[in-house]
Design a protein around this motif. Structure first.
Motif, PDB file in Angstrom:
ATOM      1  N   ALA A  64     -17.244  -5.754  -1.774  1.00 63.42           N
ATOM      2  CA  ALA A  64     -16.380  -5.548  -0.604  1.00 63.42           C
ATOM      3  C   ALA A  64     -15.362  -6.663  -0.453  1.00 63.42           C
ATOM      4  O   ALA A  64     -15.518  -7.763  -0.988  1.00 63.42           O
ATOM      5  CB  ALA A  64     -17.241  -5.468   0.659  1.00 63.42           C
ATOM      6  N   GLY A  65     -14.320  -6.386   0.309  1.00 58.41           N
ATOM      7  CA  GLY A  65     -13.348  -7.411   0.655  1.00 58.41           C
ATOM      8  C   GLY A  65     -13.812  -8.192   1.862  1.00 58.41           C
ATOM      9  O   GLY A  65     -14.687  -7.761   2.614  1.00 58.41           O
ATOM     10  N   GLY A  66     -13.248  -9.370   2.077  1.00 56.43           N
ATOM     11  CA  GLY A  66     -13.612 -10.189   3.226  1.00 56.43           C
ATOM     12  C   GLY A  66     -14.918 -10.924   2.994  1.00 56.43           C
ATOM     13  O   GLY A  66     -15.282 -11.269   1.871  1.00 56.43           O
ATOM     14  N   HIS A  67     -15.658 -11.174   4.074  1.00 59.73           N
ATOM     15  CA  HIS A  67     -16.912 -11.923   4.001  1.00 59.73           C
ATOM     16  C   HIS A  67     -17.985 -11.075   3.326  1.00 59.73           C
ATOM     17  O   HIS A  67     -18.196  -9.923   3.690  1.00 59.73           O
ATOM     18  CB  HIS A  67     -17.358 -12.329   5.410  1.00 59.73           C
ATOM     19  N   ILE A  68     -18.678 -11.662   2.373  1.00 59.77           N
ATOM     20  CA  ILE A  68     -19.609 -10.894   1.538  1.00 59.77           C
ATOM     21  C   ILE A  68     -20.941 -11.616   1.367  1.00 59.77           C
ATOM     22  O   ILE A  68     -21.060 -12.807   1.626  1.00 59.77           O
ATOM     23  CB  ILE A  68     -19.016 -10.620   0.141  1.00 59.77           C
ATOM     24  N   GLY A  69     -21.949 -10.837   0.914  1.00 64.46           N
ATOM     25  CA  GLY A  69     -23.229 -11.398   0.523  1.00 64.46           C
ATOM     26  C   GLY A  69     -23.270 -11.581  -0.985  1.00 64.46           C
ATOM     27  O   GLY A  69     -22.237 -11.657  -1.643  1.00 64.46           O
ATOM     28  N   GLU A  70     -24.475 -11.604  -1.551  1.00 67.58           N
ATOM     29  CA  GLU A  70     -24.631 -11.877  -2.980  1.00 67.58           C
ATOM     30  C   GLU A  70     -24.922 -10.633  -3.817  1.00 67.58           C
ATOM     31  O   GLU A  70     -24.478 -10.531  -4.954  1.00 67.58           O
ATOM     32  CB  GLU A  70     -25.757 -12.897  -3.187  1.00 67.58           C
ATOM     33  N   LEU A  71     -25.692  -9.690  -3.272  1.00 64.20           N
ATOM     34  CA  LEU A  71     -26.124  -8.540  -4.066  1.00 64.20           C
ATOM     35  C   LEU A  71     -25.016  -7.504  -4.227  1.00 64.20           C
ATOM     36  O   LEU A  71     -24.209  -7.291  -3.327  1.00 64.20           O
ATOM     37  CB  LEU A  71     -27.335  -7.873  -3.416  1.00 64.20           C
ATOM     38  N   THR A  72     -25.013  -6.844  -5.377  1.00 67.41           N
ATOM     39  CA  THR A  72     -24.064  -5.759  -5.595  1.00 67.41           C
ATOM     40  C   THR A  72     -24.513  -4.508  -4.843  1.00 67.41           C
ATOM     41  O   THR A  72     -25.697  -4.347  -4.519  1.00 67.41           O
ATOM     42  CB  THR A  72     -23.949  -5.418  -7.084  1.00 67.41           C
ATOM     43  N   THR A  73     -23.578  -3.612  -4.611  1.00 71.43           N
ATOM     44  CA  THR A  73     -23.901  -2.350  -3.931  1.00 71.43           C
ATOM     45  C   THR A  73     -24.936  -1.556  -4.714  1.00 71.43           C
ATOM     46  O   THR A  73     -25.886  -1.015  -4.135  1.00 71.43           O
ATOM     47  CB  THR A  73     -22.617  -1.522  -3.752  1.00 71.43           C
ATOM     48  N   MET A  74     -24.775  -1.484  -6.020  1.00 70.31           N
ATOM     49  CA  MET A  74     -25.706  -0.729  -6.867  1.00 70.31           C
ATOM     50  C   MET A  74     -27.141  -1.233  -6.724  1.00 70.31           C
ATOM     51  O   MET A  74     -28.097  -0.441  -6.696  1.00 70.31           O
ATOM     52  CB  MET A  74     -25.264  -0.810  -8.337  1.00 70.31           C
ATOM     53  N   ALA A  75     -27.318  -2.537  -6.613  1.00 64.42           N
ATOM     54  CA  ALA A  75     -28.659  -3.108  -6.481  1.00 64.42           C
ATOM     55  C   ALA A  75     -29.163  -3.059  -5.048  1.00 64.42           C
ATOM     56  O   ALA A  75     -30.349  -2.826  -4.800  1.00 64.42           O
ATOM     57  CB  ALA A  75     -28.659  -4.552  -6.976  1.00 64.42           C
TER      58      ALA A  75
END
Length: 316
Positions: free
Chosen positions: A147-158
């Protein structure tokens, strides 16, 4: 209730929308014009409160109501100094849906639920997803780092299948969904809908500067980059002079305060003034998929048509 679409899910029932697509709560971008446009097109439009004062958010809500009689929501950034006041405004203005980010909304949940508001926190981990379900959230937006902007570490797929397995409330996937193939994919992962941000930034209804829109449309697959990992506040944006300077300062070990000075007002600079060199051009990794400016209605209908076609082809 909207007429059922070919991709009707329980998110459509919960939010009283035609299509299982909600718009991302993007600060400076997601104001009443975009929110109303998405809602009129059959999704759930979102007004981003960001750091705005409560009276500004109230005015945006009222303007959206003038443009649409369809449901829309407000995204409350919980780190905002105005979060408590905005939390009360959504009750007073009878906003049907609230999404939250950058914090834990538990202290507001009782009042929101008493007011009949549907509460959908944005989460980036299984632990927070479980906590939000225990606290009474109606659904979740699970956001991957694409995603754009503030993000976490995990990918969407995971992230999506792990959260889907961990909770019983509906999950909306965010991060990396920019067309119908992405929508079909997250439905296969168990999500009941998608949150879309970058694609709507370049919609006709979006008020962002043309320079910002053109930068997204011209971007390639590798044009986004993450800054702020050293501070614990990673942000994804498109590469420019500002991101290069930021990363250089990070590598030099500059303090969080020094880094913050570099980005102060940078999002507004890009969105409103069109400064795509020194401003923060926040966009997701799917920016490379975005090739044209369209209306919210065209975006929505194209995504649904592509998703239905992908599923019918047996991409299961």
């Amino acid at each position: 209730m909207e007429k059922e679409s070919a991709l009707h899910t329980n998110i459509c029932d919960l939010l009283h929308i035609k299509y299982p697509i909600i718009q991302g709560g993007m600060a400076w971008v997601a104001e009443h014009n975009l929110a109303a446009g998405v809602s009129e097109a059959g999704g759930l439009g979102i007004i981003a409160a960001g750091n705005a004062p409560a009276d500004v958010v109230r005015n945006e809500i009222r303007k959206a109501k003038e443009k649409t009689d369809k449901p829309f929501g407000v995204n409350i950034m919980l780190l905002s100094p105005n979060a408590s006041e905005v939390a009360q405004v959504v009750i007073e203005e009878k906003v049907p849906v609230v999404t939250t980010g950058a914090g834990n909304p538990e202290k507001y949940l009782k009042d929101w639920k008493a007011a009949g508001i549907i509460v959908i926190p944005v989460v980036a981990s299984v632990a927070l997803a479980k906590r939000m379900e225990r606290s009474g959230a109606d659904a979740l937006v699970a956001e991957g780092c694409e995603a754009g902007g503030h993000i976490g570490e995990l990918t969407t797929m995971a992230l999506i299948p792990q959260i889907v397995d961990a909770v019983s409330i509906p999950v909306i996937a965010a991060g990396g969904v920019g067309d119908g193939r992405g929508l079909a994919a997250i439905l296969m992962l168990g999500a009941k809908g998608a949150q879309v941000g970058t694609r709507f930034v370049v919609s006709h209804e979006s008020i962002v500067h043309d320079n910002y829109k053109k930068r997204i449309i011209s971007s390639k697959d590798i044009d986004s980059i993450v800054t702020g990992r050293s501070t614990g506040h990673p942000v994804r944006a498109l590469r420019n002079n500002m991101t290069r300077n930021y990363l250089k300062l990070e590598q030099e070990g500059k303090s969080f305060e020094e880094l913050e000075l570099l980005t102060l007002g940078s999002l507004r600079k890009a969105v409103m003034e069109g400064d795509i060199t020194e401003g923060s051009v926040m966009a997701g990794q799917i920016a490379g998929l975005v090739s044209k400016e369209q209306s919210c209605k065209e975006i929505m209908e194209e995504m649904i048509s592509e998703a239905v076609s992908a599923i019918k082809k047996g991409w299961l």
